[in-house]
Motif scaffolding. Structure first.
Motif, mmCIF file in Angstrom:
data_model
loop_
_atom_site.group_PDB
_atom_site.id
_atom_site.type_symbol
_atom_site.label_atom_id
_atom_site.label_comp_id
_atom_site.label_asym_id
_atom_site.label_seq_id
_atom_site.Cartn_x
_atom_site.Cartn_y
_atom_site.Cartn_z
ATOM 1 N N ALA A 1 0.860 -1.186 0.000
ATOM 2 C CA ALA A 1 0.000 0.000 0.000
ATOM 3 C C ALA A 1 0.893 1.233 0.000
ATOM 4 O O ALA A 1 1.988 1.226 0.592
ATOM 5 C CB ALA A 1 -0.907 0.021 1.218
ATOM 6 N N THR A 2 0.453 2.284 -0.685
ATOM 7 C CA THR A 2 1.196 3.543 -0.711
ATOM 8 C C THR A 2 0.284 4.686 -0.276
ATOM 9 O O THR A 2 -0.931 4.643 -0.503
ATOM 10 C CB THR A 2 1.741 3.860 -2.117
ATOM 11 N N LEU A 3 0.881 5.697 0.325
ATOM 12 C CA LEU A 3 0.164 6.899 0.725
ATOM 13 C C LEU A 3 1.156 8.050 0.680
ATOM 14 O O LEU A 3 2.238 7.956 1.274
ATOM 15 C CB LEU A 3 -0.416 6.748 2.134
ATOM 16 N N GLY A 4 0.804 9.145 -0.043
ATOM 17 C CA GLY A 4 1.769 10.222 -0.162
ATOM 18 C C GLY A 4 1.203 11.510 -0.703
ATOM 19 O O GLY A 4 -0.004 11.664 -0.893
ATOM 20 N N THR A 5 2.124 12.425 -0.964
ATOM 21 C CA THR A 5 1.785 13.762 -1.425
ATOM 22 C C THR A 5 2.831 14.225 -2.430
ATOM 23 O O THR A 5 3.887 13.615 -2.576
ATOM 24 C CB THR A 5 1.689 14.735 -0.234
ATOM 25 N N GLY A 6 2.539 15.330 -3.107
ATOM 26 C CA GLY A 6 3.480 15.855 -4.077
ATOM 27 C C GLY A 6 2.962 17.111 -4.731
ATOM 28 O O GLY A 6 2.027 17.755 -4.249
ATOM 29 N N GLN B 1 -2.359 11.229 -2.722
ATOM 30 C CA GLN B 1 -2.601 9.965 -3.414
ATOM 31 C C GLN B 1 -2.441 8.781 -2.485
ATOM 32 O O GLN B 1 -1.762 8.861 -1.468
ATOM 33 C CB GLN B 1 -1.671 9.823 -4.610
ATOM 34 N N GLY B 2 -3.069 7.695 -2.864
ATOM 35 C CA GLY B 2 -2.961 6.436 -2.140
ATOM 36 C C GLY B 2 -3.254 5.304 -3.090
ATOM 37 O O GLY B 2 -4.012 5.468 -4.057
ATOM 38 N N GLY B 3 -2.657 4.144 -2.831
ATOM 39 C CA GLY B 3 -2.875 3.022 -3.737
ATOM 40 C C GLY B 3 -2.591 1.693 -3.090
ATOM 41 O O GLY B 3 -2.043 1.609 -1.989
ATOM 42 N N ILE B 4 -2.995 0.636 -3.795
ATOM 43 C CA ILE B 4 -2.700 -0.735 -3.391
ATOM 44 C C ILE B 4 -2.178 -1.475 -4.612
ATOM 45 O O ILE B 4 -2.501 -1.126 -5.749
ATOM 46 C CB ILE B 4 -3.936 -1.458 -2.820
ATOM 47 N N ARG C 1 -4.067 3.193 -8.133
ATOM 48 C CA ARG C 1 -3.818 4.364 -7.296
ATOM 49 C C ARG C 1 -4.906 5.415 -7.506
ATOM 50 O O ARG C 1 -5.345 5.652 -8.623
ATOM 51 C CB ARG C 1 -2.455 4.943 -7.670
ATOM 52 N N PHE C 2 -5.316 6.057 -6.409
ATOM 53 C CA PHE C 2 -6.246 7.187 -6.461
ATOM 54 C C PHE C 2 -5.435 8.459 -6.268
ATOM 55 O O PHE C 2 -4.609 8.544 -5.356
ATOM 56 C CB PHE C 2 -7.311 7.075 -5.359
ATOM 57 N N ARG C 3 -5.655 9.467 -7.142
ATOM 58 C CA ARG C 3 -4.915 10.736 -7.053
ATOM 59 C C ARG C 3 -5.899 11.904 -7.001
ATOM 60 O O ARG C 3 -6.864 11.963 -7.760
ATOM 61 C CB ARG C 3 -4.003 10.897 -8.259
ATOM 62 N N HIS C 4 -5.628 12.837 -6.106
ATOM 63 C CA HIS C 4 -6.441 14.039 -5.927
ATOM 64 C C HIS C 4 -5.573 15.261 -6.245
ATOM 65 O O HIS C 4 -4.518 15.451 -5.646
ATOM 66 C CB HIS C 4 -6.926 14.097 -4.473
ATOM 67 N N PHE C 5 -6.003 16.060 -7.241
ATOM 68 C CA PHE C 5 -5.352 17.337 -7.575
ATOM 69 C C PHE C 5 -6.096 18.466 -6.886
ATOM 70 O O PHE C 5 -7.326 18.501 -6.884
ATOM 71 C CB PHE C 5 -5.444 17.608 -9.073
ATOM 72 N N ASN D 1 -8.185 7.927 -11.147
ATOM 73 C CA ASN D 1 -7.733 6.583 -10.839
ATOM 74 C C ASN D 1 -6.631 6.262 -11.844
ATOM 75 O O ASN D 1 -6.778 6.529 -13.034
ATOM 76 C CB ASN D 1 -8.898 5.597 -10.994
ATOM 77 N N ILE D 2 -5.530 5.701 -11.362
ATOM 78 C CA ILE D 2 -4.404 5.354 -12.230
ATOM 79 C C ILE D 2 -4.068 3.883 -12.040
ATOM 80 O O ILE D 2 -3.855 3.431 -10.920
ATOM 81 C CB ILE D 2 -3.153 6.208 -11.905
#
Length: 177
Positions: free
Chosen positions: A110-115, A135-138, A150-154, A169-170
């Motif tokens: 699982a990932t969770l982060g920012t950028g 963003q976060g993903g599995i 992965r889900f990404r929010h701008f 969604n990526i």
């Protein structure tokens, strides 16, 4: 004009920075993204006016072990946006990545982060081209290969108006080397 130059400089600096760091593992990914959970309930759409959001993304990733099963993940990326208009997105994300198995080379993660990112697309939902990312993903890693959703929010973080989210969604496939 100065905001655009500043945004490009920040994205460029963030993209080059992880290349100078020592990483435990390197990877490249190719991904396909589409709008999701925006104002329009249909997949791919941004709003109810028929505009879609589709893109193709390439990422270089470096993983650095922090503690057992927990890694710092740095990912500069570039994306070609196909819709709502042709354009480019480039940026950098930093995430925490957790492997659930004892052998991280054959494990769910699982990932969770920012950028941050710069986009050439003039989204009606955003008042600027410089955007922040949550963003976060599995995913699952099998030896040197992996697949991830992965889900990404701008968002522009409230620095400009309007500031309505652009969510995507990526689906990524990649290879470690």
């Amino acid at each position: 004009m100065r905001k655009g130059v500043f945004a490009v400089a920040v994205v460029a600096a963030c993209t080059v920075c992880p290349l100078c760091c020592v990483g435990d593992d390197n990877a490249v990914t190719a991904g396909y993204g589409f709008g999701i959970f925006n104002l329009d309930p249909k997949y791919g759409k941004l709003r109810g006016d028929g505009r879609y959001y589709y893109f193709y993304q390439i990422t270089y990733a470096r993983e650095k072990a922090l503690v057992k099963n927990l890694y710092l993940l740095m990912e500069p990326f570039v994306a070609y946006v196909d819709d709502p208009r042709s354009g480019l997105e480039a940026g950098m994300t930093m995430s925490l990545k957790y492997y659930f198995g004892k052998d991280y080379k054959n494990s769910f993660f699982a990932t969770l982060g920012t950028g941050a990112a710069y986009t050439t697309i003039a989204f009606e939902e955003q008042g600027t081209h410089f955007l922040f990312i949550l963003q976060g993903g599995i995913g699952y890693r099998w030896n040197n290969y992996f697949i991830e959703n992965r889900f990404r929010h701008f968002s522009n973080g409230g620095f400009e108006r309007p500031n309505r989210s652009v969510n995507a969604n990526i689906v990524n496939i990649g290879m470690h080397f």
